[in-house]
Design a protein around this motif. Structure first.
Motif, PDB file in Angstrom:
ATOM      1  N   UNK A 144       0.829  -1.202   0.000  1.00 24.86           N
ATOM      2  CA  UNK A 144       0.000   0.000   0.000  1.00 24.86           C
ATOM      3  C   UNK A 144       0.865   1.254   0.000  1.00 24.86           C
ATOM      4  N   UNK A 145       1.999   1.218   0.707  1.00 30.47           N
ATOM      5  CA  UNK A 145       2.821   2.407   0.843  1.00 30.47           C
ATOM      6  C   UNK A 145       3.351   2.910  -0.496  1.00 30.47           C
ATOM      7  N   UNK A 146       3.459   2.067  -1.478  1.00 32.21           N
ATOM      8  CA  UNK A 146       3.954   2.501  -2.790  1.00 32.21           C
ATOM      9  C   UNK A 146       2.816   2.747  -3.783  1.00 32.21           C
ATOM     10  N   UNK A 147       1.582   2.695  -3.302  1.00 32.40           N
ATOM     11  CA  UNK A 147       0.426   2.828  -4.188  1.00 32.40           C
ATOM     12  C   UNK A 147       0.071   4.288  -4.454  1.00 32.40           C
ATOM     13  N   UNK A 148      -0.712   4.496  -5.484  1.00 36.25           N
ATOM     14  CA  UNK A 148      -1.203   5.842  -5.802  1.00 36.25           C
ATOM     15  C   UNK A 148      -2.112   6.353  -4.690  1.00 36.25           C
ATOM     16  N   UNK A 149      -2.864   5.441  -4.068  1.00 34.06           N
ATOM     17  CA  UNK A 149      -3.732   5.870  -2.987  1.00 34.06           C
ATOM     18  C   UNK A 149      -2.908   6.404  -1.810  1.00 34.06           C
ATOM     19  N   UNK A 150      -1.836   5.699  -1.477  1.00 35.05           N
ATOM     20  CA  UNK A 150      -0.972   6.180  -0.396  1.00 35.05           C
ATOM     21  C   UNK A 150      -0.402   7.550  -0.736  1.00 35.05           C
ATOM     22  N   UNK A 151      -0.013   7.731  -1.984  1.00 36.43           N
ATOM     23  CA  UNK A 151       0.515   9.024  -2.413  1.00 36.43           C
ATOM     24  C   UNK A 151      -0.508  10.127  -2.186  1.00 36.43           C
TER      25      UNK A 151
END
Length: 494
Positions: free
Chosen positions: A60-67
Motif C-alpha cells: 500500500x505504501x507505494x500505491x497511488x492511494x498512499x501518495x
C-alpha cells in the motif's frame, strides 16, 4: 470538499486502523478541518522503518492511494483531521496564540502513534501564512527525523515526503511538499501555556490529566511532592528534557529555534527547521540565520531548555498549587543534565558504562577543539579508530598546532588504561557516528530533488539509519565539508 476514499477494501489494505486519542479531548483543543489538496503529487522519499512501526502495508505504501493520502488529497475511513491550538514564547517573548499553522493531525492509530501532515494547507492558526511547506525544508525534516532516530535520540519520525510542482513563495519561489510526521504525541509546552494564559483552568486540568494518564501514569502513584501528580509530571518532563539536551550536546546537534511551542511534552526532538550538526566545533555557534541575538546558540541550548521548563511550570502552577513545589519539581534538571552529559562523554571516550569521564579531561579536549574549530564529528570518529588501531596520527593531523593534543592524549590513555583497546574502540564507534546530516549533504540532496532526482535522499536515508557503521564506498559522505558549506544560510523558514 470531501476527500474520503470510497473504496473501503482498498483503504483497509493500508494496515492503518484509527482510534480516538487527542481528538477525544474535545473542540476546545482543536479545529476539525480537511487538508487542502496539491496537484499532481509525486514521491520524494519513504521510510520503511516507520512504516513497519505503524503497521503500514508495504504494498500500500507505494500505491497511488498512499501518495494521495500522504499528500492530503484523500482520507482513509477513520481519519478525523484536525489542527490543534497552542500558544508560546518565541525568542523569549510571549507570542500569544499560535497553533498548527501548517500541520494537520490525521488521527491516532491503534498502535498509539499519531500521524500528522506538515504542509497540507492553511488552518485557522496559520496567521496569514499559506499553510504550505516547501520541498527544501520538507527533505531536511524527513532526513533529520530519521537521522536522529538512527543516533538513538528521542524524536518525532517521518514516514514520507511527497512533492508537487505547485509554487510557494518564501524568500524565493519554491515548490510545495508535505512531510508525514509520526509520534506518540505532538503536544508541546505551548499547549499548556495556551490554556493557562487564558485562565481556562478546566481545560488545562483536562489536558494535564490526559497527558499524565496516557504517557506518565507513574505520576498518579507517586509519593513525591506529597502525592502531587502535577508536580511529579513537571519533574518527569524536566528530566526527560534534560536527558534529551545531553544527547544533543554530545552529538553536536543545534536545534536553532527552541521556542516553547517547539518543545515536546514527551522529551522528543520536534519541529526541524534551522537545525544543524556542527562542522568545526564552535561552542557559540548560531545555526539559525534569523537568530540575530544568539539566543539559541549551541552552548545556550541547555539553559534555554531550563528556561522553557520554567514557562511550563508557570503554566502548570494553577494545578500544582504552590510555587515552591513547582520550583522543586524543576530542580532535578540541574543534576540530570550534567550527569547525563558526563555519561554521554564517557561513552564517546570509550569508558565502561557507569564510569564517569574526568571533567577536567573533557573540558581540556573541548577547549582544544574550540581553539582550532576542529571538526566535531570527524575528531571523535578518528579518536575511536585510533584507540582501536593504536595509530593516533590521523587525530594529530586534525590540529594545526598538535602541542595541546599531544599533551592530552597521554592523560586520556591513563583514564582508559583499565579498558582493553578493542572494547573501548567498539564502544566509541557506537557513540561517535561516522555519518551525520551535515548541511551540505542535505543541500546536495535537495538540489538533486529539485530536478526530480531523489537518489540523494534515498542514499542519505540509508546511511543515517545506521550512522556508526562503515558503509564501504560511501566514505565521501563522512568527509570534511566543502568550503561552500559555510555559506549555507538556514532560517526559521528552512
Amino acid at each position: 470538499m470531501n476527500l474520503l476514499v470510497d473504496d473501503s477494501t482498498t483503504a483497509a489494505a493500508s494496515g492503518l486502523h484509527w482510534i480516538d486519542g487527542f481528538r477525544a479531548l474535545g473542540p476546545a483543543f482543536f479545529t476539525p478541518l480537511q487538508p487542502t489538496p496539491l496537484p499532481a503529487p509525486y514521491w520524494v522519499g519513504r521510510s520503511d522503518d516507520v512504516a513497519r512501526q505503524l503497521g503500514v502495508d508495504a504494498d500500500w505504501l507505494v500505491s497511488d492511494e498512499a501518495l494521495d493520502v500522504l499528500t492530503g488529497n484523500a482520507l482513509l475511513p477513520g481519519m478525523a483531521p484536525l489542527a490543534s491550538v497552542y500558544s508560546g514564547h518565541q525568542f523569549g517573548v510571549w507570542a500569544g496564540q499560535l497553533g498548527d499553522g501548517r500541520a494537520i493531525l490525521l488521527g491516532e492509530t491503534e498502535r498509539g502513534l499519531e500521524v500528522q501532515l506538515k504542509g497540507a494547507g492553511r488552518t485557522p492558526y496559520s496567521r496569514m501564512g499559506d499553510g504550505r511547506a516547501v520541498l527544501r525544508s520538507s527533505i531536511r525534516e524527513f532526513l533529520c527525523s530519521e537521522a536522529m532516530h538512527g543516533l538513538g535520540i528521542p524524536t518525532t519520525r517521518a514516514l514520507a515526503v511527497t512533492g508537487s510542482d505547485q509554487r510557494v513563495r518564501r524568500e524565493e519561489i519554491e515548490t510545495a511538499a508535505v512531510v508525514t510526521r509520526v509520534a506518540p504525541s505532538f503536544i508541546r509546552f505551548g499547549h499548556f501555556e495556551h490554556f493557562a494564559a487564558n485562565d481556562r483552568i478546566d481545560e488545562l486540568r483536562q489536558l494535564a490529566d490526559y497527558v499524565i494518564d496516557r504517557y506518565y501514569p507513574d505520576c498518579r502513584a507517586t509519593e513525591r511532592f506529597g502525592g502531587n501528580a502535577y508536580a511529579a509530571f513537571l519533574e518527569a518532563v524536566s528530566e526527560r528534557t534534560a536527558a534529551l539536551l545531553a544527547q544533543w550536546q554530545a552529538v553536536g546537534f543545534c536545534h536553532g529555534v527552541m521556542n516553547t511551542d517547539n518543545m515536546s511534552i514527551l522529551g522528543l526532538t520536534i519541529d526541524y527547521g534551522p537545525f544543524q550538526f556542527l562542522d568545526g566545533f564552535d561552542p557559540a555557534h548560531i545555526c539559525n540565520h534569523s537568530d540575530t541575538g544568539g539566543r539559541y546558540a549551541f552552548n545556550q541550548q541547555p539553559n534555554v531548555a531550563y528556561w522553557n521548563l520554567h514557562c511550563l511550570a508557570q503554566a502548570l502552577l494553577p494545578l500544582i498549587g504552590e510555587q515552591d513545589i513547582a520550583i522543586a519539581a524543576l530542580a532535578s534538571y540541574k543534576t540530570v543534565f550534567p550527569r547525563a552529559f558526563d555519561q554521554r562523554m564517557a561513552r564517546k571516550l570509550g569508558l565502561p558504562d557507569g564510569e564517569s569521564a574526568d571533567r577536567g579531561l573533557v573540558d581540556a579536549v573541548l577547549r582544544l577543539l574550540a581553539a582550532e574549530r576542529t571538526d566535531w564529528t570527524i575528531f571523535w570518529r578518528r579518536l575511536s579508530d585510533a584507540v582501536g588501531s593504536g595509530d593516533f596520527t590521523p587525530v594529530r593531523d586534525l590540529f594545526i598546532d598538535p602541542t595541546g593534543i599531544d599533551a592530552w592524549l597521554p592523560l586520556y590513555a591513563a583514564q582508559r588504561a583499565s579498558t582493553p583497546s578493542a572494547d573501548a574502540a567498539a564502544r566509541m564507534r557506537a557513540a561517535n557516528p561516522k555519518y551525520v546530516l551535515r548541511n551540505h549533504l542535505g543541500q546536495q540532496a535537495i538540489e538533486a530533488a529539485q530536478q526530480k532526482d531523489f537518489s540523494g535522499v534515498a542514499t542519505l536515508l540509508t546511511l543515517l539509519a545506521s550512522p556508526s557503521d562503515e558503509h564501504a564506498g560511501f566514505e565521501a559522505y563522512a568527509g570534511f565539508p566543502p568550503d561552500w558549506a559555510s555559506t549555507i544560510e538556514i532560517s526559521c523558514s528552512s
